[in-house]
Write an enzyme that holds these catalytic residues in place. Structure first.
Site, PDB file in Angstrom:
ATOM      1  NE  ARG A  80      -6.324  -7.380  -1.479  1.00 36.60           N
ATOM      2  CZ  ARG A  80      -5.632  -6.434  -1.283  1.00 36.60           C
ATOM      3  NH1 ARG A  80      -7.096  -5.798  -1.217  1.00 36.60           N
ATOM      4  NH2 ARG A  80      -5.252  -5.780  -0.998  1.00 36.60           N
ATOM      5  CE  LYS A 182      -2.133  -4.801  -3.947  1.00 33.38           C
ATOM      6  NZ  LYS A 182      -2.771  -3.747  -4.310  1.00 33.38           N
ATOM      7  CD  GLU A 216      -8.732   0.339  -8.354  1.00 27.55           C
ATOM      8  OE1 GLU A 216      -8.302   0.108  -7.515  1.00 27.55           O
ATOM      9  OE2 GLU A 216      -9.118  -1.014  -9.559  1.00 27.55           O
TER      10      GLU A 216
HETATM   11  C1  LIG Z   1      -3.333  -2.922  -3.763  1.00 26.22           C
HETATM   12  C2  LIG Z   1      -4.758  -1.812  -4.771  1.00 26.22           C
HETATM   13  C3  LIG Z   1      -5.631  -1.310  -3.916  1.00 26.22           C
HETATM   14  C4  LIG Z   1      -5.639  -0.698  -1.807  1.00 26.22           C
HETATM   15  O1  LIG Z   1      -5.827  -1.948  -1.745  1.00 26.22           O
HETATM   16  P1  LIG Z   1      -5.251  -2.308  -0.030  1.00 26.22           P
HETATM   17  O2  LIG Z   1      -5.968  -3.616   0.045  1.00 26.22           O
HETATM   18  O3  LIG Z   1      -5.897  -0.838   0.713  1.00 26.22           O
HETATM   19  O4  LIG Z   1      -3.891  -1.806  -0.342  1.00 26.22           O
HETATM   20  C5  LIG Z   1      -6.462  -0.539  -4.671  1.00 26.22           C
HETATM   21  N1  LIG Z   1      -6.688  -0.847  -6.166  1.00 26.22           N
HETATM   22  C6  LIG Z   1      -5.570  -1.655  -7.200  1.00 26.22           C
HETATM   23  C7  LIG Z   1      -5.301  -1.288  -8.124  1.00 26.22           C
HETATM   24  C8  LIG Z   1      -3.885  -2.015  -6.114  1.00 26.22           C
HETATM   25  O5  LIG Z   1      -3.429  -3.227  -6.867  1.00 26.22           O
END
Ligand SMILES: *Cc1c(COP(=O)(O)O)cnc(C)c1O
Length: 336
Positions: A80, A182, A216
């Site tokens: 990722r 991210k 989300e």
């Molecule tokens: C990091 C994050 C997540 C969750 O990802 P994980 O891999 O489960 O920690 C979900 N949404 C956003 C916007 C994030 O930054």
């Protein structure tokens, strides 16, 4: 004995002594170094400071019940980070290089890793460092990759409390495609709405549902569940593909739940929530139960309004796997 700092400080505000660093000179990443955590020296014109060329990851190393150190789904987090880097036109670090840096940092922090429910939170970060304020429309020709580590205590040290989320239908968290990255800018973009939700509604988070499409929250994925089913949005470029989300879906299938990855509307969500449960998923909290959904000025209680039994059950199943209480049947654990 004094209380360890990670148990009193907010999540992520205490750091292990060592970090790993590697600079990219436009062609390759140099041999990584392990150094004491200290302020970085970067030029005031660095690309990241002006044009937000930054990506990061968040993953955890857990101390297992046998005293072993266990990184959770390292490969997924590395992939990722590479995908985020590509979206930002930053150099994607080679898997083996990033893996080595993460493992060196965990190894160096060995003595400082708290017992469960604490863990070592790892924060790989990649930023553009070219000193050129004229580079708004070109990728940074230099970059810095580093891995920070933060010993963290129980995320729910104040007790498990149901969250309140506010539905936002007009403004998106991010842009299409950038939702998958991210990258710091996404959190800056969402912050105003989250502050508004906190101040106006005493809410914990914003649930982004642009045009009625439930996506989300500001930093976690969103799932609906009950005694039989787990429902969440299918992966698409509009939101972050969470490793916790994926892990929860796999574990839910193992436990006999029907897992449904389908788009749903706000009305469908509110109907489900009347009798079901809702939860946020992410590395930091694993699963956090939602007790109230606020939509167009009306508060909708989710189930009883408390954190639901299925949320707690799936959370316990995932943490059991992370800490070695349950066997690693999916090959998710990398021993350090
Ligand atoms: C990091 C994050 C997540 C969750 O990802 P994980 O891999 O489960 O920690 C979900 N949404 C956003 C916007 C994030 O930054």
């Amino acid at each position: 004995m004094p209380t360890p700092a990670h148990e009193t400080a907010p999540f992520g505000a205490v750091f292990a002594e060592k970090m790993a660093l590697s600079r990219w000179d436009g062609e390759r990443f140099e041999e990584p170094r392990l150094e004491p955590v200290a302020p970085l020296s970067i030029h005031p014109a660095a690309h990241v400071l002006h044009y937000s060329s930054s990506v990061f990851e968040g993953l955890k190393a857990h101390r297992g019940i046998m005293g072993d150190l266990r990184l959770f789904r390292l490969d997924r987090h590395i992939e990722r980070m590479q995908a985020s880097a590509r979206l930002l036109y930053l150099p994607p670090p080679d898997g083996p290089l990033l893996e080595r840096m993460i493992i060196e940092v965990v190894d160096a922090a060995r003595e400082a890793i708290p017992d469960p429910p604490g863990s070592l939170y790892l924060r790989p970060t990649l930023v553009g460092t070219e000193a050129n304020v004229g580079a708004a429309a070109s990728p940074s020709k230099q970059a810095l990759l580093y891995v920070l580590a933060s010993p963290v205590g129980d995320y729910f040290s104040g007790g498990i409390r149901p969250l309140k989320v506010v539905v936002e239908v007009n403004r998106p968290r991010s842009t299409p495609t950038f939702g998958m990255a991210k990258t710091g800018a996404n959190y800056a973009a969402a912050l105003g709405l989250i502050m508004e939700a906190k101040h106006t509604h005493a809410a914990d988070q914003v649930l982004f549902a642009p045009g009625g499409d439930v996506q989300e929250t500001g930093a976690a994925n969103f799932i609906l569940l009950d005694d039989d089913r787990v429902l969440t949005k299918p992966l698409d470029p509009s939101f972050l593909p969470g490793v916790t989300r994926d892990s929860v879906l796999v574990i839910a299938r193992d436990l006999g739940y029907e897992v449904i990855e389908a788009d749903f509307t706000i009305d469908e969500m509110l109907e489900f929530a009347e009798r079901g449960e809702a939860a946020l998923s992410g590395t930091a909290a694993v699963l956090a139960g939602v007790g109230t959904i606020l939509h167009e000025g009306t508060e909708h209680k989710v189930g009883s309004g408390e954190v639901g039994p299925n949320t707690l059950r799936l959370r316990a199943a995932l943490t059991a796997l992370q800490t070695g209480v349950a066997p690693d049947i999916h090959g998710w654990i990398r021993a350090v």
